[in-house]
Design a protein around this motif. Structure first.
Motif, short mmCIF file in Angstrom:
data_model
loop_
_atom_site.label_atom_id
_atom_site.label_comp_id
_atom_site.label_asym_id
_atom_site.label_seq_id
_atom_site.Cartn_x
_atom_site.Cartn_y
_atom_site.Cartn_z
N ARG A 104 6.76 -102.99 144.74
CA ARG A 104 5.93 -102.13 145.50
C ARG A 104 6.22 -102.28 147.05
O ARG A 104 6.18 -103.68 147.25
CB ARG A 104 4.56 -102.26 145.22
N GLY A 109 -0.51 -95.31 143.87
CA GLY A 109 -0.80 -95.35 142.36
C GLY A 109 -1.88 -96.23 141.98
O GLY A 109 -2.72 -96.32 142.78
N SER A 110 -1.62 -97.05 140.99
CA SER A 110 -2.44 -97.94 140.40
C SER A 110 -2.78 -99.13 141.43
O SER A 110 -3.82 -99.60 141.18
CB SER A 110 -1.99 -98.42 139.02
N TYR A 131 4.12 -105.39 133.73
CA TYR A 131 3.17 -105.22 132.60
C TYR A 131 3.95 -105.05 131.17
O TYR A 131 5.11 -105.17 131.15
CB TYR A 131 3.03 -103.49 133.29
N ASP A 139 0.34 -100.55 128.22
CA ASP A 139 1.07 -101.20 129.38
C ASP A 139 0.37 -102.01 130.03
O ASP A 139 0.22 -101.95 131.27
CB ASP A 139 1.94 -100.36 130.06
N ASP A 185 7.82 -97.17 145.55
CA ASP A 185 7.80 -98.30 144.52
C ASP A 185 8.78 -97.82 143.33
O ASP A 185 8.94 -96.79 143.54
CB ASP A 185 6.22 -98.64 143.87
N PHE A 186 8.80 -98.75 142.47
CA PHE A 186 9.71 -98.47 141.44
C PHE A 186 9.54 -99.37 140.25
O PHE A 186 9.01 -100.51 140.47
CB PHE A 186 11.29 -98.24 141.79
N CYS A 212 10.56 -93.97 139.75
CA CYS A 212 10.30 -94.53 141.33
C CYS A 212 9.00 -93.42 142.08
O CYS A 212 8.97 -92.49 141.85
CB CYS A 212 11.40 -94.10 142.09
P1 TMP Z 1 1.82 -97.30 138.74
O1 TMP Z 1 1.27 -96.98 140.36
O2 TMP Z 1 1.15 -96.08 138.17
O3 TMP Z 1 1.52 -98.41 138.48
O4 TMP Z 1 3.35 -97.33 139.00
C1 TMP Z 1 4.18 -97.92 139.69
C2 TMP Z 1 5.47 -97.46 139.68
O5 TMP Z 1 6.27 -97.62 138.38
C3 TMP Z 1 5.83 -95.88 139.80
O6 TMP Z 1 7.12 -95.92 140.75
C4 TMP Z 1 5.84 -95.34 138.60
C5 TMP Z 1 6.41 -96.30 137.63
N1 TMP Z 1 6.05 -96.23 136.28
C6 TMP Z 1 6.83 -95.84 135.48
O7 TMP Z 1 8.00 -95.85 135.46
N2 TMP Z 1 6.28 -95.79 134.14
C7 TMP Z 1 4.92 -96.11 133.76
O8 TMP Z 1 4.63 -96.09 132.53
C8 TMP Z 1 4.18 -96.09 135.00
C9 TMP Z 1 2.65 -96.44 134.81
C10 TMP Z 1 4.71 -96.27 136.00
#
Ligand code: TMP
Length: 264
Positions: A104, A109-110, A131, A139, A185-186, A212
């Motif tokens: 990040r 997001g999360s 994760y 996850d 982020d990715f 991403c």
């Molecule tokens: P998040 O903010 O939901 O945790 O996601 C962080 C980054 O990871 C965002 O770029 C999306 C990616 N992502 C995935 O590729 N697969 C997933 O299952 C999740 C939850 C996020």
């Protein structure tokens, strides 16, 4: 006729090794290789939300090919060998490490939710999170302590994964910045690649707007899967815009959806 060429085996005759939410892995033409097929399925919230979006798989195949080929070219090892057709690529078979590695640069997001940060806040430095890849558990985020205690990766492997993640982040951030996109982020995945007795960690799976967060620098528009997660619409248009800016698609070119086609 195209399909009689020696390298090509029609999909239904290949052994299916694994089917995930957005991709299928088939047995490859040689030992140690697999074919990675990109589907049009979009899922979010651990597949609670699901839709088929015509053409998404074709765009992700092309964008991921572009990014992995560049990573190979700058000496970041990946599983990618070459693209085979509109939906498929030839990859090296690796032993997937069951971790989603999230890097990040900007709060979203999360992370924004978990720590109460305003979306769009630049982080003091890039942050790497792990994760545990397990759909039944949704996850969950884990620490290096969990990873080593449960044997998902060794301390040396974690060091290698973090070094790869930083190199991928530096490369992608610069590449996207050059085309007016902020890499917020990715997520990346890694695998163990065995070459005789030697093992090294390589980048695996895909890197695409599905995995991403990509924001247009001027307008702040989201050019990634958040368009689907947040019901914003225009996902194909956004992914096409990313492909155009990277120079993968010509100005007026559109992806053709449908089944696999041979690349000459
Ligand atoms: P998040 O903010 O939901 O945790 O996601 C962080 C980054 O990871 C965002 O770029 C999306 C990616 N992502 C995935 O590729 N697969 C997933 O299952 C999740 C939850 C996020």
């Amino acid at each position: 006729m195209d399909f009689l060429k020696p390298r090509y085996t029609p999909m239904n005759r290949r052994r299916r090794i694994y089917e995930g939410k957005a991709k299928v892995l088939y047995e490859g033409p040689e030992p140690g290789t697999l074919i990675q097929h990109f589907k049009d399925d979009a899922t979010a919230f651990n597949a609670k939300k699901h839709e088929v979006i015509d053409g998404k798989g074709v765009l992700n195949n092309r964008i991921s090919e572009f990014l992995f080929q560049h990573l190979n070219d700058i000496g970041v090892p990946t599983h990618f060998i070459r693209r085979l057709n509109m939906r498929e690529q030839l990859i090296r078979e690796v032993e997937i490490i069951p971790l989603e590695v999230v890097v990040r640069n900007v709060a979203a997001g999360s992370l924004a939710t978990r720590l109460g940060l305003e979306e769009g806040t630049q982080l003091p430095r890039s942050i790497i999170e792990f994760y545990y890849k397990n759909d039944q558990l949704n996850d969950p985020m884990v620490s290096e302590e969990h990873i080593t205690a449960f044997g998902w990766a060794t301390p040396q492997e974690i060091d290698d994964i973090m070094a790869l993640a930083i190199r991928v982040n530096d490369f992608l951030s610069g590449l996207f910045l050059g085309v007016g996109i902020r890499l917020v982020d990715f997520k990346m995945e890694t695998g163990r690649l065995w070459e005789g007795d030697l093992m090294r960690i390589v980048v695996a799976d895909e890197i695409s707007p599905d995995s991403c967060r990509l924001w247009d620098i001027k307008s702040q528009d989201k050019l990634d899967k958040d368009r689907f997660r947040k019901d914003l619409g225009g996902l194909i248009e956004a992914y096409t815009e990313v492909a155009r800016r990277l120079g993968i698609l010509g100005e007026n070119e559109k992806v053709q959806s449908g089944g696999p086609r041979l690349v000459q």
